[in-house]
Design a protein around this motif. Structure first.
Motif, mmCIF file in Angstrom:
data_model
loop_
_atom_site.group_PDB
_atom_site.id
_atom_site.type_symbol
_atom_site.label_atom_id
_atom_site.label_comp_id
_atom_site.label_asym_id
_atom_site.label_seq_id
_atom_site.Cartn_x
_atom_site.Cartn_y
_atom_site.Cartn_z
ATOM 1 N N ASN A 1 40.229 -70.556 88.943
ATOM 2 C CA ASN A 1 40.352 -71.621 89.939
ATOM 3 C C ASN A 1 39.791 -72.956 89.447
ATOM 4 O O ASN A 1 39.851 -73.947 90.166
ATOM 5 C CB ASN A 1 39.625 -71.218 91.226
ATOM 6 N N LEU A 2 39.216 -72.936 88.269
ATOM 7 C CA LEU A 2 38.657 -74.190 87.747
ATOM 8 C C LEU A 2 39.768 -75.037 87.136
ATOM 9 O O LEU A 2 40.681 -74.507 86.498
ATOM 10 C CB LEU A 2 37.613 -73.901 86.660
ATOM 11 N N SER A 3 39.655 -76.321 87.333
ATOM 12 C CA SER A 3 40.602 -77.215 86.658
ATOM 13 C C SER A 3 40.184 -77.304 85.184
ATOM 14 O O SER A 3 39.038 -76.987 84.838
ATOM 15 C CB SER A 3 40.545 -78.607 87.290
ATOM 16 N N ARG B 1 31.905 -79.707 91.442
ATOM 17 C CA ARG B 1 33.036 -78.924 91.953
ATOM 18 C C ARG B 1 33.163 -77.591 91.215
ATOM 19 O O ARG B 1 33.500 -76.565 91.804
ATOM 20 C CB ARG B 1 34.328 -79.715 91.816
ATOM 21 N N GLY B 2 32.903 -77.628 89.907
ATOM 22 C CA GLY B 2 32.952 -76.387 89.130
ATOM 23 C C GLY B 2 31.908 -75.406 89.600
ATOM 24 O O GLY B 2 32.190 -74.201 89.781
ATOM 25 N N LYS C 1 30.587 -75.293 92.472
ATOM 26 C CA LYS C 1 30.974 -74.815 93.812
ATOM 27 C C LYS C 1 31.901 -73.619 93.714
ATOM 28 O O LYS C 1 31.793 -72.653 94.468
ATOM 29 C CB LYS C 1 31.670 -75.942 94.585
ATOM 30 N N GLN C 2 32.838 -73.698 92.746
ATOM 31 C CA GLN C 2 33.750 -72.573 92.541
ATOM 32 C C GLN C 2 32.965 -71.335 92.119
ATOM 33 O O GLN C 2 33.197 -70.232 92.626
ATOM 34 C CB GLN C 2 34.780 -72.901 91.449
ATOM 35 N N ASP D 1 37.029 -64.654 88.074
ATOM 36 C CA ASP D 1 37.756 -65.209 89.218
ATOM 37 C C ASP D 1 37.619 -66.723 89.277
ATOM 38 O O ASP D 1 38.586 -67.449 89.506
ATOM 39 C CB ASP D 1 37.215 -64.609 90.523
ATOM 40 N N ALA D 2 36.396 -67.139 89.077
ATOM 41 C CA ALA D 2 36.135 -68.573 89.197
ATOM 42 C C ALA D 2 36.903 -69.359 88.145
ATOM 43 O O ALA D 2 37.450 -70.431 88.430
ATOM 44 C CB ALA D 2 34.636 -68.840 89.060
ATOM 45 N N GLN E 1 37.061 -79.308 84.822
ATOM 46 C CA GLN E 1 35.842 -78.598 85.241
ATOM 47 C C GLN E 1 35.424 -77.586 84.180
ATOM 48 O O GLN E 1 34.247 -77.448 83.857
ATOM 49 C CB GLN E 1 36.083 -77.908 86.591
ATOM 50 N N ARG F 1 30.967 -70.110 95.102
ATOM 51 C CA ARG F 1 31.804 -69.541 96.161
ATOM 52 C C ARG F 1 32.135 -68.089 95.857
ATOM 53 O O ARG F 1 32.062 -67.217 96.695
ATOM 54 C CB ARG F 1 33.097 -70.347 96.288
ATOM 55 N N TRP F 2 32.463 -67.841 94.601
ATOM 56 C CA TRP F 2 32.799 -66.469 94.264
ATOM 57 C C TRP F 2 31.584 -65.564 94.453
ATOM 58 O O TRP F 2 31.675 -64.474 95.003
ATOM 59 C CB TRP F 2 33.291 -66.366 92.820
#
Lengths: 504, 174
Positions: free
Chosen positions: B123-125, B161-162, B164-165, B119-120, B128, B168-169
């Motif tokens: 959402n990563l750029s 930020r990575g 954090k993603q 999942d993560a 990231q 978060r999951w």
């Protein structure tokens, strides 16, 4: 040893939690790079990193593998080396104002039309010209006297000195310069003296042609005589002028004396047929000339049908008596046989085999180049030269005098290469765009532009830029890349214009 | 340099050694960026050839490893602009999860992590993903900065930020 001060746990946490000020982050990351203890600490502080690492390991067996075996890098690097050598030679050649094979036609006695030479090097061309110049019987009266000019003196002397006696001080001092450089002062305006000097010094060569003259410029890598340019009349290859540059900056020019006939009436040596008079432009072309042109087209078609692209250095000389001499400078035996077979139906064509030492191996059916962009731009430059030569050798008035069948053959050949050129330009643009976006902008070509010549100039410019790009990646940055895009746009437009003209 | 070796030979030695050591890593990082395997392989090989040309030309390269990663990544980013496709990473994660289903004994925890990772990753750029991948490969932060042509602090920010993603999951799963 001073004790290392490790960052606090709060600071390490903050790095991935709330973030740090840039300077602080820089400092901390530099510490992490140097400190294995803190790298381990941070993995404990931030479990997501450890989990990520574990996931990387888990998926590794399921990641796609390279579809092909890895390239043998040693062989690839060797190919790059070979390509660099070729490119260096080509770059030296391209520094010439005009390529050697341009503009050498138009001679009534000996039409030296070197075709398909873009991959050749100037050395070979210069050697060929000088060999012909030394061996060909002169069609004009030898010069009795020459004028010698320097920055501060000008005098006339016999073209060939029979004794070493210097009659004037200027002559003596200049003669000393020549003697010190090992250049034959006795007969300085001769292909033999020039060749002898070239053979002794390390040098690089440029060849250019303009206004019915071929100029060979040799720049020595050392010595008292830095540079000599010998200009030959393209018609009979007799020396016209020579310019010498001695260290540090002393120049000497040698040319015909003022009273020497500017274009002496050719005198045919024994055994050599007198040349035919050049046809008047206002008079229709003779049957014999038309016949030569038609046989020449067939000769070109046979070369074209070798299927080797347009890059082969093959010379086609139309002799005064209408005989066509084809010199495949570098063809291997198999392809030379193919060429001979293709020429069987063409009358009065002689194929001169290269010297065994010069003969090349026939290439395999398919050879991968070191760089697709260089391959494409080389091919484009070759084809542009070919199209330019076709335009030069068969101007509209010549074409109009051809039989319908020959006109069709000529137009077919032009159209085929024009299409191929457009395709190759598109291919090059695509290949280049793979490394970074390439912007092709609309390019306007003036209606009166001589398209074939402009095509060659543009193709050579693109080829040079691509070569530089390959050899020096920094050349692909910023403005240089933009210039390449602009030149490629212009080339594309010129190719399109050429194709339109062929279709009309 | 080997005693008496020519610059050409030295450059070839250096590139050949680096090619053996890091080509798989470069290849994998390009997969992480989203390149398909064929393009990733071509780009990787090309980057090493470019390195050779640069060394041969006497270009001063502080860290050849970072240089070759950087060249490969620049080329890959250009390719990505024109070829939007699903990252090979996503497919690999899905395949790994499918293999878990065939092995019930597989650690439940790892399965959960992997699902979170799946999942993560979506959402990563790309930056990231690359930062995490290069760090996972053991590149130092300054080398990652060199590869991505950003400041080291920016690498820290990408990672933050990575992470954090990823975090978060994990929190959602709980």
């Amino acid at each position: 040893m001073p004790e290392v001060e490790h960052p606090t746990e709060e600071l390490l946490s903050a790095l991935f939690e709330d973030g740090l000020a840039p300077a602080e982050a820089e400092h901390l990351l530099a510490h992490l790079d140097a400190c294995s203890i803190c790298r381990q600490r941070i993995d404990l502080i931030e479990p997501a990193l450890a989990r990520y690492q574990r996931c990387r390991e888990l998926i590794a067996p399921h990641l796609p593998q390279p579809p092909e075996p890895w390239q043998d890098m040693a062989s690839a690097m060797d190919r790059v080396e070979r390509a660099r050598r070729t490119a260096t030679i080509a770059r030296t050649k391209r520094a010439v104002v005009r390529p050697a094979w341009v503009g050498a036609a138009a001679a009534a006695i000996l039409v030296g039309a070197i075709l398909f030479w873009p991959q050749s090097n100037a050395e070979l061309r210069a050697d060929t010209l000088l060999l012909k110049a030394r061996s060909a019987p002169s069609r004009r009266s030898p010069l009795a006297q020459v004028r010698i000019r320097t920055a501060n003196a000008s005098f006339v002397r016999p073209a060939v000195l029979r004794s070493a006696t210097a009659e004037e001080s200027d002559m003596e001092s200049i003669g000393l310069l020549f003697a010190a450089a090992g250049y034959d002062w006795g007969d300085p305006l001769s292909a033999a003296a020039y060749s002898a000097w070239r053979g002794r010094v390390a040098h690089r060569t440029q060849v250019s042609e303009s206004g019915g003259q071929s100029t060979i410029r040799t720049v020595a890598s050392g010595g008292a005589l830095r540079e000599v340019s010998l200009t030959l009349d393209a018609a009979d290859l007799s020396p016209v002028t020579a310019r010498f540059l001695f260290a540090p900056q002393n120049w000497v020019e040698i040319g015909p004396a003022p009273d020497a006939p500017a274009d002496a009436v050719p005198v045919a040596p024994a055994g050599v047929a007198a040349p035919e008079a050049a046809p008047s432009p206002t008079v229709g072309r003779s049957v014999a000339e038309r016949n030569v042109a038609e046989r020449e087209i067939l000769t070109w078609l046979a070369i074209d049908q070798l299927g080797a692209g347009a890059g082969e250095p093959i010379g086609v000389d139309v002799e005064a008596d209408g005989r066509i001499v084809v010199t495949p400078y570098r063809l291997g035996e198999r392809r030379e046989s193919q060429l001979r077979a293709g020429l069987q139906g063409v009358e009065r064509v002689t194929v001169i085999s290269p010297q065994p030492a010069e003969r090349q191996e026939d290439p395999p059916a398919s050879t991968a180049g070191a760089d697709p962009a260089i391959d494409a731009s080389n091919s484009i430059a070759s084809r542009a030269h070919l199209l330019s030569r076709l335009a030069e050798r068969f101007p509209p008035e010549t074409e109009a005098g051809l039989s319908a069948a020959s006109r069709d053959r000529l137009r077919g050949m032009r159209a085929r290469h024009a299409r191929a050129l457009e395709d190759e330009i598109d291919t090059l643009a695509k290949v280049l765009a793979q490394s970074r976006p390439l912007r092709l902008s609309p390019s306007e070509i003036p209606p009166d532009e001589a398209v074939p010549r402009a095509l060659v100039d543009s193709a050579v410019a693109v080829n040079r830029m691509v070569t530089n790009l390959y050899l020096d990646k920094s050349a692909g940055e910023g403005a240089a890349w933009q210039r390449l895009g602009q030149e490629l746009s212009r080339l594309k437009r010129l190719a399109s214009r050429y194709a339109e003209e062929v279709r009309q | 340099m080997t005693d008496g070796a020519s610059p050409t030979a030295h450059a070839q030695e250096q590139v050949a050694a680096l090619y053996s050591a890091v080509r798989d890593g470069v290849f994998r990082s390009l997969l992480a960026l989203g390149l398909d395997s064929g393009s990733a392989q071509e780009t990787t090989q090309d980057a090493f050839l470019r390195l050779y040309v640069a060394l041969r030309d006497g270009v001063e390269i502080v860290d050849a490893k970072a240089w070759v990663y950087r060249v490969a990544h620049n080329a890959a980013l250009d390719r990505l602009d024109r070829t939007v496709r699903e990252s090979p990473y996503s497919a690999a994660i899905a395949e790994t999860l499918a293999s878990f289903a065939r092995n019930p004994e597989q650690e439940l925890m790892e399965k959960e992590w992997l699902e979170g990772f799946q999942d993560a990753m979506q959402n990563l750029s790309p930056q990231q993903r690359v930062c995490l991948e290069l760090r996972g490969q053991g590149l130092q932060y300054w080398q990652i900065a060199e590869v991505m042509q950003v400041r080291t602090s920016t690498v820290g920010e990408f990672l933050r930020r990575g992470i954090k993603q990823l975090r978060r999951w994990n929190e959602c799963r709980k």
